[in-house]
Write a protein that holds these residues in place. Structure first.
Motif, PDB file in Angstrom:
ATOM      1  N   MET A   1       0.978  -1.276   0.042  1.00 46.70           N
ATOM      2  CA  MET A   1       0.379  -0.138   0.368  1.00 46.70           C
ATOM      3  C   MET A   1       0.419   1.311  -0.619  1.00 46.70           C
ATOM      4  O   MET A   1       1.001   2.383  -0.689  1.00 46.70           O
ATOM      5  N   HIS A   5       1.395   5.499  -2.692  1.00 44.71           N
ATOM      6  CA  HIS A   5       0.941   7.121  -2.423  1.00 44.71           C
ATOM      7  C   HIS A   5       1.895   7.570  -2.265  1.00 44.71           C
ATOM      8  O   HIS A   5       2.347   8.115  -1.657  1.00 44.71           O
ATOM      9  N   PHE A  26     -12.039   6.855  -4.963  1.00 48.11           N
ATOM     10  CA  PHE A  26     -11.655   5.427  -5.369  1.00 48.11           C
ATOM     11  C   PHE A  26     -12.992   5.144  -6.329  1.00 48.11           C
ATOM     12  O   PHE A  26     -13.905   5.568  -6.205  1.00 48.11           O
ATOM     13  N   PRO A  32      -5.090   0.300  -6.411  1.00 50.59           N
ATOM     14  CA  PRO A  32      -4.797   0.404  -4.982  1.00 50.59           C
ATOM     15  C   PRO A  32      -6.360   1.662  -3.914  1.00 50.59           C
ATOM     16  O   PRO A  32      -5.955   1.339  -2.678  1.00 50.59           O
ATOM     17  N   MET A  33      -7.209   2.632  -4.798  1.00 53.61           N
ATOM     18  CA  MET A  33      -8.469   2.706  -4.715  1.00 53.61           C
ATOM     19  C   MET A  33      -9.628   2.680  -4.778  1.00 53.61           C
ATOM     20  O   MET A  33      -9.996   2.608  -5.540  1.00 53.61           O
ATOM     21  N   LYS A  34      -9.661   0.821  -4.061  1.00 55.49           N
ATOM     22  CA  LYS A  34     -10.941   0.315  -4.454  1.00 55.49           C
ATOM     23  C   LYS A  34     -12.071   0.362  -3.849  1.00 55.49           C
ATOM     24  O   LYS A  34     -13.555   0.388  -4.324  1.00 55.49           O
ATOM     25  N   ALA A  38     -10.032   2.444   1.444  1.00 57.89           N
ATOM     26  CA  ALA A  38      -8.638   2.430   0.678  1.00 57.89           C
ATOM     27  C   ALA A  38      -7.984   3.558   0.362  1.00 57.89           C
ATOM     28  O   ALA A  38      -6.886   4.013   0.739  1.00 57.89           O
ATOM     29  N   ALA A  41      -7.499   5.179   4.371  1.00 57.94           N
ATOM     30  CA  ALA A  41      -5.784   4.457   4.656  1.00 57.94           C
ATOM     31  C   ALA A  41      -4.693   5.683   3.349  1.00 57.94           C
ATOM     32  O   ALA A  41      -3.366   6.290   4.745  1.00 57.94           O
TER      33      ALA A  41
END
Length: 166
Positions: A1, A5, A26, A32-34, A38, A41
């Motif tokens: 993760m 970013h 997302f 990664p942005m599902k 996420a 985070a």
């Protein structure tokens, strides 16, 4: 993760100087942005006041998001809202067809938009994202399409404000 970013981690002095906000969205349940978790985070990982969540109402609710889930997050994490409506069940063969070309005017679908907007800070920018290719192809002028969206969005925002005051 963390690698997802990395490009947001270094302070971006141009953004700080101009007081711009960088948004993470997302969508479509991929990458990664599902989902909202996420995105939260990512915002917490980057830990910069200019990095916030873009809440697209169609993506949020169609990916299983709920008003209760939205109520659990820190409202300060939301930096921008893209407003549209949709039926709960897709009306098109693919999600992309609907998302890119045929969203509904706010308040004309089934999403709990007033309740969701009531949880968004009043100073957050709300835009209307309602592509309607079928109306354009039918000859409905842009001014007419936009006017209907603006009128509906204003009514919805007034309802959201009533929810917020309860």
């Amino acid at each position: 993760m963390a690698n997802a970013h990395a490009h947001h981690e270094a302070p971006n002095y141009m953004n700080i100087f101009w007081a711009l906000t960088i948004l993470t969205v997302f969508e479509l349940g991929v990458g990664p942005m599902k989902n909202l978790a996420a995105a939260i985070a990512a915002v917490r990982h980057v830990d910069q006041p200019y990095f916030k969540i873009l809440l697209d109402t169609m993506h949020f609710f169609r990916l299983g998001g709920t008003v209760a889930e939205l109520a659990q997050i820190d409202p300060a994490l939301i930096g921008y809202v893209q407003l549209c409506d949709a039926p709960w069940q897709p009306a098109f063969p693919t999600y992309m067809e609907e998302a890119l070309h045929e969203r509904l005017v706010p308040g004309t679908g089934e999403l709990p938009l007033a309740e969701a907007l009531a949880l968004v800070p009043a100073d957050v920018v709300v835009s209307v994202e309602v592509p309607q290719r079928s109306l354009a192809e039918a000859g409905v002028a842009p001014f007419e399409r936009v006017s209907a969206c603006v009128k509906a969005a204003r009514q919805l925002l007034a309802r959201a404000n009533n929810h917020r005051q309860r």
